[in-house]
Write an enzyme that holds these catalytic residues in place. Sequence first.
Site, short mmCIF file in Angstrom:
data_model
loop_
_atom_site.label_atom_id
_atom_site.label_comp_id
_atom_site.label_asym_id
_atom_site.label_seq_id
_atom_site.Cartn_x
_atom_site.Cartn_y
_atom_site.Cartn_z
N GLU A 200 0.88 -1.08 0.11
CA GLU A 200 0.21 -0.09 0.07
C GLU A 200 0.82 1.06 -0.11
O GLU A 200 2.00 1.17 0.28
CB GLU A 200 -1.01 0.02 1.42
CG GLU A 200 -2.00 -1.10 1.57
CD GLU A 200 -2.40 -1.37 2.76
OE1 GLU A 200 -2.41 -0.27 3.76
OE2 GLU A 200 -3.04 -2.11 3.02
N LYS B 16 2.18 4.69 1.63
CA LYS B 16 2.21 5.30 2.97
C LYS B 16 1.78 6.75 3.09
O LYS B 16 2.51 7.59 2.66
CB LYS B 16 3.79 5.10 3.47
CG LYS B 16 3.86 5.53 5.10
CD LYS B 16 5.21 4.89 5.37
CE LYS B 16 5.64 5.09 6.94
NZ LYS B 16 5.31 6.36 7.45
N ASP C 158 1.20 10.52 4.04
CA ASP C 158 1.93 11.24 5.04
C ASP C 158 0.94 12.39 5.61
O ASP C 158 0.67 13.17 5.35
CB ASP C 158 2.78 12.27 4.37
CG ASP C 158 3.88 12.63 5.06
OD1 ASP C 158 3.76 12.27 6.51
OD2 ASP C 158 4.84 13.66 4.68
N TYR D 66 -7.00 1.96 6.38
CA TYR D 66 -5.92 1.02 6.04
C TYR D 66 -5.94 -0.12 6.91
O TYR D 66 -4.77 -0.97 6.72
CB TYR D 66 -4.73 1.54 5.60
CG TYR D 66 -3.88 2.32 6.62
CD1 TYR D 66 -3.76 1.82 7.99
CD2 TYR D 66 -3.81 3.69 6.34
CE1 TYR D 66 -3.19 2.74 8.89
CE2 TYR D 66 -3.00 4.70 6.99
CZ TYR D 66 -2.83 3.99 8.56
OH TYR D 66 -2.33 4.74 9.27
N LYS E 175 10.81 3.78 3.00
CA LYS E 175 10.67 5.26 2.91
C LYS E 175 11.34 5.70 1.75
O LYS E 175 12.62 5.20 1.27
CB LYS E 175 11.41 5.82 4.02
CG LYS E 175 10.60 5.61 5.39
CD LYS E 175 9.50 6.45 5.92
CE LYS E 175 10.29 7.43 6.60
NZ LYS E 175 9.53 8.48 7.26
N CYS F 168 16.18 48.64 2.36
CA CYS F 168 15.22 48.01 1.84
C CYS F 168 15.25 48.05 0.26
O CYS F 168 15.22 49.13 -0.29
CB CYS F 168 13.72 48.67 2.34
SG CYS F 168 12.33 47.91 1.49
N CYS G 236 11.98 50.15 -0.94
CA CYS G 236 11.87 51.47 -0.56
C CYS G 236 13.03 52.25 0.05
O CYS G 236 13.35 53.55 0.45
CB CYS G 236 10.60 51.81 0.54
SG CYS G 236 11.16 50.93 2.05
N CYS H 161 11.67 45.82 7.30
CA CYS H 161 11.81 47.26 6.76
C CYS H 161 10.78 47.82 7.55
O CYS H 161 9.63 47.76 7.77
CB CYS H 161 11.49 47.41 5.38
SG CYS H 161 10.81 48.83 4.90
N CYS I 280 6.03 51.57 2.27
CA CYS I 280 6.85 50.63 1.42
C CYS I 280 5.96 50.01 0.54
O CYS I 280 4.96 49.21 1.19
CB CYS I 280 7.82 49.73 2.35
SG CYS I 280 8.63 48.52 1.51
S1 IVH Z 1 -0.41 0.24 8.58
C1 IVH Z 1 -0.01 -2.00 12.89
N1 IVH Z 1 -0.60 1.53 6.43
O1 IVH Z 1 2.62 5.17 8.78
C2 IVH Z 1 0.33 -1.22 11.75
N2 IVH Z 1 0.20 2.77 8.12
O2 IVH Z 1 5.22 5.04 10.34
C3 IVH Z 1 -0.58 -0.13 11.20
N3 IVH Z 1 0.69 4.98 7.69
O3 IVH Z 1 1.59 4.61 12.28
C4 IVH Z 1 -0.13 0.59 10.34
N4 IVH Z 1 -0.14 4.81 5.50
O4 IVH Z 1 0.18 6.41 10.87
C5 IVH Z 1 -0.27 1.35 7.99
N5 IVH Z 1 -1.05 2.36 4.28
C6 IVH Z 1 -0.51 2.41 5.49
C7 IVH Z 1 -0.13 3.73 5.88
C8 IVH Z 1 0.33 3.79 7.38
C9 IVH Z 1 0.55 5.57 6.38
C10 IVH Z 1 1.42 5.66 8.82
C11 IVH Z 1 0.67 4.98 9.95
C12 IVH Z 1 1.62 4.37 10.66
C13 IVH Z 1 2.72 5.08 10.30
C14 IVH Z 1 3.98 4.31 10.48
#
Ligand code: IVH
Length: 680
Positions: free
Chosen positions: A113, A115, A117, A224, A310, A404, A407, A422, A428
């Site tokens: 999946e 990740k 942010d 998720y 990552k 500045c 001005c 400034c 200005c």
């Molecule tokens: S699974 C027990 N799936 O990343 C496992 N986490 O650095 C539960 N996150 O704590 C997490 N996308 O806040 C999972 N597709 C994804 C995610 C995900 C983002 C976050 C989540 C997690 C953190 C870990």
Amino acid sequence: MTHEEAQIRIDWLSREIERHNNLYYAEAAPQISDYEFDQLLSELQQLEMRYPDLAHPDSPTQRVGGAITKEFATVKHSTPMLSLANTYSEGEIRDFNQRIRKAVGQSPEYICELKYDGVAIGLRYSGGRLIQAVTRGDGTRGDDVTQNVKTIHSIPLRLKGDFPDEFEIRGEIFMPARSFENLNRQREIDGEPLFANPRNAAAGSLKLQDSAEVAHRKLDCFLYHLIGDLPFQNHYDNLMKAREWGFNIPLFIAKCQNIDDIMAFINEWDQERHNLPFDIDGVVIKINDYAVQEQLGFTAKSPRWAVAYKFKAERVATTLQSISFQVGRTGAVTPVANLEPVLLAGTTVKRASLHNADIIEQLAVKLGDRVYIEKGGEIIPKIVGVDFSARPSHAIDIHFPEFCPECNTQLTRNEGEAAWVCPNEDECPPQIKGKLEHFVSRKAMNIDSLGEGKTEILFEKGLVKNVADFYDLTFDKLIGLEKDYPAGDGQKARTVKFREKTVENILQAIDQSKQTPFSRVLFALGIRHVGETTAKKIVQAFGTIERLQVATVAELIVVDEIGEKIANSLTAWFARPEHKEMVERLRASGLKLNIEQNPAQKTGNKLEGNTFVVSGVFKQFSRDELKNLIEAHGGKNVSGVSAKTNYLIAGENMGPAKLEKANQLQIKIISEEEFLDLIN
Ligand code: IVH
């Protein structure tokens, strides 16, 4: 309508609105127009106002927000909210796979999946209704942010289909790129600090006390992870089932049988992530089968059956060609690096932020240097280092300007602050323009027909130099003004023109802005350090601008939350003769510069013969301001509800007894907005 009929209608409307909400947000297949949707919602809102005892706690009207959370209660998680172990290379993913093969004797099926942010959230459902939303907190306990989470449209308040009676679903609340850009653009105009990235903006938004403000922030949520008595014995099938219940389960999921499949997914998204309308910072790899997951278990911090990969922050080298020094609304001078254009994370980068003089010194960078630039979570790329081995002999030292660049006033630097500023705030050009834009902005005087572009034109044509000039504008001065904007920064070339209708709208909005309450007028003046909340506190304490104008620092700092910095800024502002003159002109134009009752200011008789009770807390006006408005329009205020009362204006947190009595006596209960409709 009888009580029973109301109950039936409220139940039907709630279900119908939630169904259409789900069609729109989770399935992207709307069946009715936005207008029809708003009609249903507004009917429900009115019925709930009239019959508060019939409103459901999970009513779709909650999505509009309005609930105020003073302090977020701490809640223990059903099972700890863990994080994931991080990996950064194919080798580490291979090690992970090896460990698992050794432990379970086979190579299992993986689910890959993205990740996301954002901010982790746990949503608890009971009987198909959302009952609680909790942030991660320290992993064991988090904050109850249910009211705020209910404003997120893609989170179902009620489920459909065949769901377990009790379960929890976890996911990530995030701010889509478009919402983030809009939010920061507005904050810049309002003079509020910008969020560095969408993740910080999402986290900040979830902790706001006013859920109506959260609703404006346009957050979204991907889910998720499921916990409870679930229909299938594997992660993937349960996720697909949860989609049927109404959850926003992302589409970017793949079943992978080996490392090659996993690496293909990672490599594809490392490229494609730049085309997504939200931020991701990696990929999550999970074992699909729950039996295998259980066999592997957890360490203290993270599951052994999942790992995060990552993405590396992308970094490229390019040449620093020159530096521009930009002056902002507050006068702060920011150095911006002009670079030899280079491709980074899917876009061509020509500029990078250098923040302030200290950063230039720390980097020891010179003009002509090869510099490394990176795009982290931040929107504007930054210079993170210099390739000293490649320094050309003609590299030139960088001198921060003493004067500045707009001005020519000598710059100053306050002790303990990094920015050079400034001080010429009234002369200005970028500072004047910024102040004008702030004055007309939504949270200030809300003259929305004078959006950014038009204010700029008025300033450039010399029609508006300070905020009092807005009130001297006439039809003849405005009609026919225009400006051509060349193509650039992703926008097509365009011409902004002041046509008849535009001019009429502008003049009308300026006229209406004279009704803006005093606290917002004070905020709109753009006095340094006087934000929205501070302005309210000051106005409550001093009441009139006359008293405020002569207040000393000692008198000001007695007020709750007003420190020396704010007090000094206020006294310095009011001490300047040009500001005194501006205030006098605003007064002469009819702006509200006090909160005191003033019966002489009668403006109409639309409310004649009507008696009002004002109760609760309001968004736009204080209770006293509403009472003033009632009297100004010929109405009468009374404190208690009786058979003679015509209207109850109901705000947040009003007393239930009053509401009940008003209902019994069948008195019209109206909102702040509906009241304004009566007088406008
Ligand atoms: S699974 C027990 N799936 O990343 C496992 N986490 O650095 C539960 N996150 O704590 C997490 N996308 O806040 C999972 N597709 C994804 C995610 C995900 C983002 C976050 C989540 C997690 C953190 C870990």
